[in-house]
Design an enzyme around this catalytic site. Sequence first.
Site, PDB file in Angstrom:
ATOM      1  N   CYS A 172      71.204  19.026  58.564  1.00 38.84           N
ATOM      2  CA  CYS A 172      71.982  18.931  57.329  1.00 38.84           C
ATOM      3  C   CYS A 172      72.059  20.323  56.735  1.00 38.84           C
ATOM      4  CB  CYS A 172      71.274  17.982  56.372  1.00 38.84           C
ATOM      5  SG  CYS A 172      72.121  17.814  54.796  1.00 38.84           S
ATOM      6  N   HIS A 202      69.218  14.092  52.369  1.00 36.78           N
ATOM      7  CA  HIS A 202      69.868  13.896  51.080  1.00 36.78           C
ATOM      8  C   HIS A 202      68.903  13.336  50.027  1.00 36.78           C
ATOM      9  CE1 HIS A 202      74.277  14.169  52.669  1.00 36.78           C
ATOM     10  NE2 HIS A 202      73.538  15.245  52.918  1.00 36.78           N
ATOM     11  N   TYR A 253      71.634  15.312  45.682  1.00 37.77           N
ATOM     12  CA  TYR A 253      71.877  13.868  45.673  1.00 37.77           C
ATOM     13  C   TYR A 253      70.899  13.114  44.774  1.00 37.77           C
ATOM     14  CZ  TYR A 253      75.091  14.777  49.487  1.00 37.77           C
ATOM     15  OH  TYR A 253      76.145  15.236  50.234  1.00 37.77           O
TER      16      TYR A 253
HETATM   17  C1  G6P Z   1      77.201  18.155  52.156  1.00 33.14           C
HETATM   18  C2  G6P Z   1      76.382  17.160  52.897  1.00 33.14           C
HETATM   19  C3  G6P Z   1      77.095  16.620  54.079  1.00 33.14           C
HETATM   20  C4  G6P Z   1      78.430  16.109  53.662  1.00 33.14           C
HETATM   21  C5  G6P Z   1      79.211  17.182  52.956  1.00 33.14           C
HETATM   22  C6  G6P Z   1      80.436  16.571  52.363  1.00 33.14           C
HETATM   23  O1  G6P Z   1      77.287  19.302  52.868  1.00 33.14           O
HETATM   24  O2  G6P Z   1      75.183  17.683  53.322  1.00 33.14           O
HETATM   25  O3  G6P Z   1      76.352  15.570  54.620  1.00 33.14           O
HETATM   26  O4  G6P Z   1      79.134  15.683  54.801  1.00 33.14           O
HETATM   27  O5  G6P Z   1      78.488  17.721  51.889  1.00 33.14           O
HETATM   28  O6  G6P Z   1      81.376  17.531  52.122  1.00 33.14           O
HETATM   29  P1  G6P Z   1      82.874  17.091  51.883  1.00 33.14           P
HETATM   30  O7  G6P Z   1      83.607  18.340  51.737  1.00 33.14           O
HETATM   31  O8  G6P Z   1      83.259  16.286  53.108  1.00 33.14           O
HETATM   32  O9  G6P Z   1      82.836  16.234  50.662  1.00 33.14           O
END
Ligand code: G6P
Length: 438
Positions: A172, A202, A253
């Site tokens: 992540c 998260h 989160y």
């Molecule tokens: C963060 C999280 C990821 C998620 C991303 C969403 O980086 O760690 O798990 O996928 O945000 O980003 P987005 O641009 O798709 O909302």
Amino acid sequence: MKEFKLAVLGGGSSYAPELMDGIAKRYLGGEFHAREIVLVDVPEGRERMETVAAFTRRMFAKHGVPCEIRTTLDRREAFDGASFVISQIRVGGMLARQRDEHIPLKHGVIGQETTGAGGFANALRTIPVSLQFAREIEETCPDAWLLNFSNPAGLVTEALVRYARVKTFGLCNVPIGIKMGIAKALGVDPSRVSTDVSGLNHLSFVTGIWLDGRDITGEIFDSPLFDEYLRREKYGQEMGRFLRKLRVIPASYLYYYWCTERALKEQLAQLAEKGSRADEVMRIEKELFEIYANPESDVLPEVLKKRGGAYYSDVALSCISAIVNNKPAVEALNVVNRGAVPGISETSVVEVSCMVDGRGPHPLAQKPLPPEVLGLVQQVKAYENLTVEAAVTGDVEMAFFALLNHPLMPGADTVRLVLRDILEANRDHLPQFAGKPV
Ligand code: G6P
């Protein structure tokens, strides 16, 4: 320089160029050579995948990086001979994410891609597909490492370690993002900073901060830098005071759990005004792919910064480098606990600082999380364990209890309604639940 073949599941992702850019940099820095990169996707993703491949070829040509970039819809062809497989799939595409965000909000609960009922729906779709891909890897390239970015990353990794034999760990960008933020605030190179990370994907916490091997945790929490962090992360004064007292920097989160009413109000306002995050991401992706498709473009577009995954490639490529060169690196990863995070079962997947070397990641023992947050982490882990079982078995009762265990869900009545809507809206992607009434 060590050479290998890399396969990327979800190669048509709009994030993929960041990964490719990182690969080019590691080659130019003499770290490793991904001599063959195979992007693989589903038929609906073909066009985007070809666009990403062509854009990557231009980026690589510009810097004289001699990698062969191939595309295929045939996973086994992609896996054949691969040393690493990166999984960044989105089962059901962005429209499924949109439903994951909209359905819970309709019932007055948080609608989010990875956390709460939205993440639950995502897990039900993604776990069986990820297990299928893991089996294909086991048959085709059994020595390969599977690096899982597919969301919800912690849950998918939990399923992989429980139900597959593939060598795997989850990744992540949140922990590395916090580390980068600390380095920036301190005005130092990120390589000088190290963090102790403990918890779940998260829902992890930085509990220790080190600069050049010196513990500066106390200094950080007492300095104005921490106030700045709190302002950026939207925690109110009271929550900020708690975090300072507990001496933890949480994954952002935590906001959904600690400031639920406020987060819900914000989500509903956003939904009414311009749609959920998925709606916004679809607009950003349109812009991104227009740039990738331009035959003149060969540098990462600025607009990529509007996506949430910054630095995701850094953590993946740092791990790959540590493995191929057997040169230890510390990264926060999703791995089997083995006692590193006190208070969580030894056999469960946690997100924790790991030392990565030629044999893969080894979790590093962490100090206990403060009791003020440990209970939440334990409950989310209970929800995750039940969700994995529900996703694998297609047992509706199990799914009900999983969701009922999520701290962001209210009572059984709402849980049943949300579950019914999730199973109905996702029926094309949930064969394991077919024909089973809620
Ligand atoms: C963060 C999280 C990821 C998620 C991303 C969403 O980086 O760690 O798990 O996928 O945000 O980003 P987005 O641009 O798709 O909302």
